[in-house]
Design a protein around this motif. Structure first.
Motif, PDB file in Angstrom:
ATOM      1  N   ASN A  56       0.100  -0.814   0.137  1.00 36.03           N
ATOM      2  CA  ASN A  56       0.370  -0.169   0.116  1.00 36.03           C
ATOM      3  C   ASN A  56       0.676   1.159  -0.115  1.00 36.03           C
ATOM      4  OD1 ASN A  56      -2.745  -1.208   0.444  1.00 36.03           O
ATOM      5  ND2 ASN A  56      -2.650  -1.354   2.304  1.00 36.03           N
ATOM      6  N   TYR A  57       2.297   1.088   0.151  1.00 31.11           N
ATOM      7  CA  TYR A  57       3.062   2.611   0.448  1.00 31.11           C
ATOM      8  C   TYR A  57       3.897   2.837  -0.856  1.00 31.11           C
ATOM      9  CZ  TYR A  57       3.298   2.249   5.339  1.00 31.11           C
ATOM     10  OH  TYR A  57       2.464   2.361   6.434  1.00 31.11           O
ATOM     11  N   MET A  58       3.294   1.771  -2.652  1.00 35.40           N
ATOM     12  CA  MET A  58       4.023   2.287  -3.326  1.00 35.40           C
ATOM     13  C   MET A  58       3.946   3.487  -3.894  1.00 35.40           C
ATOM     14  SD  MET A  58       6.222   0.101  -3.857  1.00 35.40           S
ATOM     15  CE  MET A  58       6.876   0.227  -1.841  1.00 35.40           C
ATOM     16  N   THR A 143       7.242 -12.757  16.825  1.00 38.39           N
ATOM     17  CA  THR A 143       8.036 -11.287  15.838  1.00 38.39           C
ATOM     18  C   THR A 143       7.284 -10.688  14.950  1.00 38.39           C
ATOM     19  OG1 THR A 143       9.053 -13.352  14.563  1.00 38.39           O
ATOM     20  CG2 THR A 143      10.098 -11.920  16.556  1.00 38.39           C
ATOM     21  N   TYR A 144       6.833  -8.979  14.652  1.00 35.19           N
ATOM     22  CA  TYR A 144       6.246  -8.794  13.883  1.00 35.19           C
ATOM     23  C   TYR A 144       6.795  -9.397  12.083  1.00 35.19           C
ATOM     24  CZ  TYR A 144       4.672  -4.243  12.421  1.00 35.19           C
ATOM     25  OH  TYR A 144       3.522  -3.363  11.829  1.00 35.19           O
ATOM     26  N   VAL A 145       6.497  -9.317  11.499  1.00 39.23           N
ATOM     27  CA  VAL A 145       7.179  -9.524  10.332  1.00 39.23           C
ATOM     28  C   VAL A 145       8.352  -8.825   9.615  1.00 39.23           C
ATOM     29  CG1 VAL A 145       5.293 -11.712   9.146  1.00 39.23           C
ATOM     30  CG2 VAL A 145       5.210  -9.018   8.879  1.00 39.23           C
ATOM     31  N   ASN A 146       7.714  -7.585   9.978  1.00 36.74           N
ATOM     32  CA  ASN A 146       9.294  -6.298   9.847  1.00 36.74           C
ATOM     33  C   ASN A 146      10.776  -7.166  10.419  1.00 36.74           C
ATOM     34  OD1 ASN A 146       6.289  -5.289   9.418  1.00 36.74           O
ATOM     35  ND2 ASN A 146       7.030  -3.591   9.270  1.00 36.74           N
ATOM     36  N   CYS A 147      10.824  -8.000  10.446  1.00 31.85           N
ATOM     37  CA  CYS A 147      12.364  -8.576  10.727  1.00 31.85           C
ATOM     38  C   CYS A 147      12.767  -9.557   9.721  1.00 31.85           C
ATOM     39  CB  CYS A 147      12.430  -8.759  11.934  1.00 31.85           C
ATOM     40  SG  CYS A 147      11.408 -10.918  12.041  1.00 31.85           S
ATOM     41  N   SER A 255      -4.488   5.626  12.877  1.00 28.28           N
ATOM     42  CA  SER A 255      -3.578   6.279  12.945  1.00 28.28           C
ATOM     43  C   SER A 255      -2.311   4.374  12.406  1.00 28.28           C
ATOM     44  CB  SER A 255      -2.174   6.278  14.076  1.00 28.28           C
ATOM     45  OG  SER A 255      -3.480   5.890  15.276  1.00 28.28           O
ATOM     46  N   HIS A 256      -1.349   3.848  12.056  1.00 23.43           N
ATOM     47  CA  HIS A 256      -1.018   2.922  12.399  1.00 23.43           C
ATOM     48  C   HIS A 256      -0.337   2.297  13.366  1.00 23.43           C
ATOM     49  CE1 HIS A 256       1.777  -0.513  11.008  1.00 23.43           C
ATOM     50  NE2 HIS A 256       0.722  -0.804  10.284  1.00 23.43           N
ATOM     51  N   PRO A 257      -0.719   1.119  13.464  1.00 25.89           N
ATOM     52  CA  PRO A 257      -0.049   0.704  15.719  1.00 25.89           C
ATOM     53  C   PRO A 257       1.525   0.337  15.958  1.00 25.89           C
ATOM     54  CG  PRO A 257      -0.950  -0.854  13.831  1.00 25.89           C
ATOM     55  CD  PRO A 257      -1.209   0.548  13.392  1.00 25.89           C
ATOM     56  N   SER A 272      -3.949  -2.015  10.306  1.00 31.08           N
ATOM     57  CA  SER A 272      -2.801  -2.175   9.947  1.00 31.08           C
ATOM     58  C   SER A 272      -2.894  -1.275   8.488  1.00 31.08           C
ATOM     59  CB  SER A 272      -2.772  -3.884   9.158  1.00 31.08           C
ATOM     60  OG  SER A 272      -3.680  -3.808   8.327  1.00 31.08           O
ATOM     61  N   THR A 273      -2.488  -1.303   7.358  1.00 27.91           N
ATOM     62  CA  THR A 273      -2.648  -0.056   5.952  1.00 27.91           C
ATOM     63  C   THR A 273      -3.606  -1.008   5.411  1.00 27.91           C
ATOM     64  OG1 THR A 273      -0.575  -1.389   4.608  1.00 27.91           O
ATOM     65  CG2 THR A 273      -0.188   0.542   5.687  1.00 27.91           C
ATOM     66  N   THR A 274      -4.727  -1.444   5.502  1.00 26.71           N
ATOM     67  CA  THR A 274      -5.573  -1.939   4.893  1.00 26.71           C
ATOM     68  C   THR A 274      -6.573  -2.608   5.842  1.00 26.71           C
ATOM     69  OG1 THR A 274      -4.110  -3.948   2.810  1.00 26.71           O
ATOM     70  CG2 THR A 274      -6.768  -4.299   4.163  1.00 26.71           C
ATOM     71  N   HIS A 319      13.113   4.338   2.840  1.00 25.34           N
ATOM     72  CA  HIS A 319      12.859   2.773   2.048  1.00 25.34           C
ATOM     73  C   HIS A 319      12.054   2.075   0.984  1.00 25.34           C
ATOM     74  CE1 HIS A 319      15.797   2.528   5.378  1.00 25.34           C
ATOM     75  NE2 HIS A 319      14.834   2.802   6.315  1.00 25.34           N
ATOM     76  N   MET A 320      10.909   2.644   1.240  1.00 26.62           N
ATOM     77  CA  MET A 320       9.794   2.001   0.067  1.00 26.62           C
ATOM     78  C   MET A 320      10.090   2.721  -0.725  1.00 26.62           C
ATOM     79  SD  MET A 320       7.290   0.214   2.052  1.00 26.62           S
ATOM     80  CE  MET A 320       6.891  -0.999   2.728  1.00 26.62           C
ATOM     81  N   GLY A 321      10.144   4.074  -0.971  1.00 27.32           N
ATOM     82  CA  GLY A 321      10.416   4.835  -1.604  1.00 27.32           C
ATOM     83  C   GLY A 321      11.510   4.599  -2.633  1.00 27.32           C
TER      84      GLY A 321
HETATM   85  P1  13P Z   1       1.327  -3.289   7.356  1.00 29.98           P
HETATM   86  O1  13P Z   1       1.040  -4.213   7.522  1.00 29.98           O
HETATM   87  O2  13P Z   1       0.330  -2.757   8.175  1.00 29.98           O
HETATM   88  O3  13P Z   1       0.799  -2.952   5.922  1.00 29.98           O
HETATM   89  O4  13P Z   1       2.242  -2.518   7.596  1.00 29.98           O
HETATM   90  C1  13P Z   1       3.728  -2.442   7.079  1.00 29.98           C
HETATM   91  C2  13P Z   1       4.343  -1.953   7.928  1.00 29.98           C
HETATM   92  O5  13P Z   1       6.026  -1.694   6.773  1.00 29.98           O
HETATM   93  C3  13P Z   1       4.144  -0.707   8.105  1.00 29.98           C
HETATM   94  O6  13P Z   1       4.714   0.513   8.814  1.00 29.98           O
END
Ligand code: 13P
Ligand code: SF4
Length: 360
Positions: A56-58, A143-147, A255-257, A272-274, A319-321
């Motif tokens: 979603n951040y693209m 763990t949060y998948v952001n790892c 807001s995002h958590p 979450s973003t969605t 990073h997304m950028g």
């Molecule tokens: P989402 O799982 O909510 O898409 O978030 C991923 C993310 O990196 C938020 O910063």
């Protein structure tokens, strides 16, 4: 899997679509150039039997022209697990592409950036998780998948921002009184609040694997968090919300958590973003302020020109950028950058992801 997004075949058709969505914010010559690149990407996708997953951040020109599936981390994980294309191009950051490889190792997974980092993923190593397991023997690790993959491999469960509470509740239901929830300090604090747990935040003492001393909560029931932060979401403040509400008293704040507990407490909704996207769809009227990476607000605004979507675009995810249409084209042409995960790590990380997917 849900239906694939259908795009116009020709550059002219893609240009017309981009103009309708982005014509108010980007000049025509730029959209024409982007449409040419997108048409070539879509041609290569067919030729090479590839699919593109877009977080979603693209950036808007990419988001609205080439991904076959768009969504949050949880949804894109589910899609990548079932994908049967030869190539998965992941328009997101490295940990997301790694997750796709872990779930579907038979496919070639490409990330259109050599780096594609994330401050949360960089905040913790496998040695740190092992140190925490030594400090809290028998305590399950979520763990949060952001790892990265090696950290997932040390975990019992993964979770995303879309199912963090569900994963913690499932662990509570299994009778666990203490749960390690890593590495996002704020997501852990927000989830602890949701699930009625105390929390202690641990941090590294110098080298990976060494922990600074900390005082655990007095009771038996608590969460163990880690001092990792999202460099984007930690920047949003209660003052931002106060100022927005002063200027627009009717505004609803999403807001995002990964934002601080104070920001979440002062928001009307956190998800979450969605989940934020669904909130916008289900709230057909009124002004909304999105406290998350600005491109997501841009993407929603492009699809909903009548909505007033406020966003703070001075705060961006670098990073997304890095993921652009230009880099995505190069990724497909050169079949770069290939994501590899050593099999022993992959197999263990997969177990943690499968347990998450089973929870929902
Ligand atoms: P989402 O799982 O909510 O898409 O978030 C991923 C993310 O990196 C938020 O910063
Ligand atoms: Fe990582 Fe934050 Fe960027 Fe998401 S927004 S990829 S958590 S740095």
């Amino acid at each position: 899997m849900e239906a694939v997004i259908a795009y116009p075949e020709t550059a002219a058709g893609i240009f017309a679509r981009l103009k309708a969505r982005l014509g108010d914010v980007a000049p025509e010559f730029e959209l024409k150039a982007k449409a040419e690149i997108a048409a070539e990407i879509n041609r290569l996708k067919r030729e090479k039997n590839a699919i593109i997953l877009g977080h979603n951040y693209m950036e808007p020109a990419l988001f609205h022209s080439v991904p076959d599936y768009t969504g949050d981390s949880l949804y894109l994980s589910r899609v990548s697990a079932k994908a049967d294309a030869n190539i998965i191009v992941f328009c997101g950051v490295r940990f997301m592409a790694e997750t796709a490889k872990i779930l579907n190792p038979a496919r070639t997974v490409l990330l259109p950036s050599a780096k594609g980092g994330c401050s949360l993923a960089a905040s913790i190593t496998a040695a740190d998780v092992r140190a925490l397991k030594r400090a809290y023997p028998g305590v399950p690790v979520a763990t949060y998948v952001n790892c990265y993959a090696d950290v997932k491999a040390e975990s019992d469960y993964c979770c995303t921002s879309g199912n963090a509470t569900a994963v913690v509740k499932a662990l509570q239901k299994q009778g666990h009184q203490r749960i390690a929830f890593l590495p996002d300090e704020y997501l852990a604090k927000n989830t602890a609040k949701e699930t009625g747990m105390e929390i202690v935040i641990r941090e590294r003492d110098g080298n990976p694997g060494a922990l600074k001393p900390a005082q655990n909560p007095a009771g038996e029931t608590y969460m163990i968090g880690w001092k990792g932060r999202c460099e984007v979401h930690e920047q949003f403040t209660v003052e931002d919300i106060r100022m927005a509400r002063k200027q627009f008293p009717d505004v609803r704040v999403l807001s995002h958590p990964e934002c601080s507990p104070e920001v979440v407490a002062n928001s009307d909704y956190a998800g979450s973003t969605t989940q934020m996207l669904r909130y916008v769809e289900n709230t057909p009227q009124g002004r909304l302020l999105l406290l998350t990476e600005c491109s997501m607000g841009d993407n929603i605004a492009a699809q909903n020109p009548n909505r007033e979507i406020l966003r703070i675009c001075s705060i961006r995810c670098p990073h997304m950028g890095e993921i652009t249409l230009e880099e995505t084209l190069e990724a497909l042409k050169q079949e770069r950058y290939v994501i590899e995960v050593p099999e022993a790590i992959r197999a263990q990380a997969r177990e943690a992801l499968d347990r998450m997917i089973a929870i929902g």
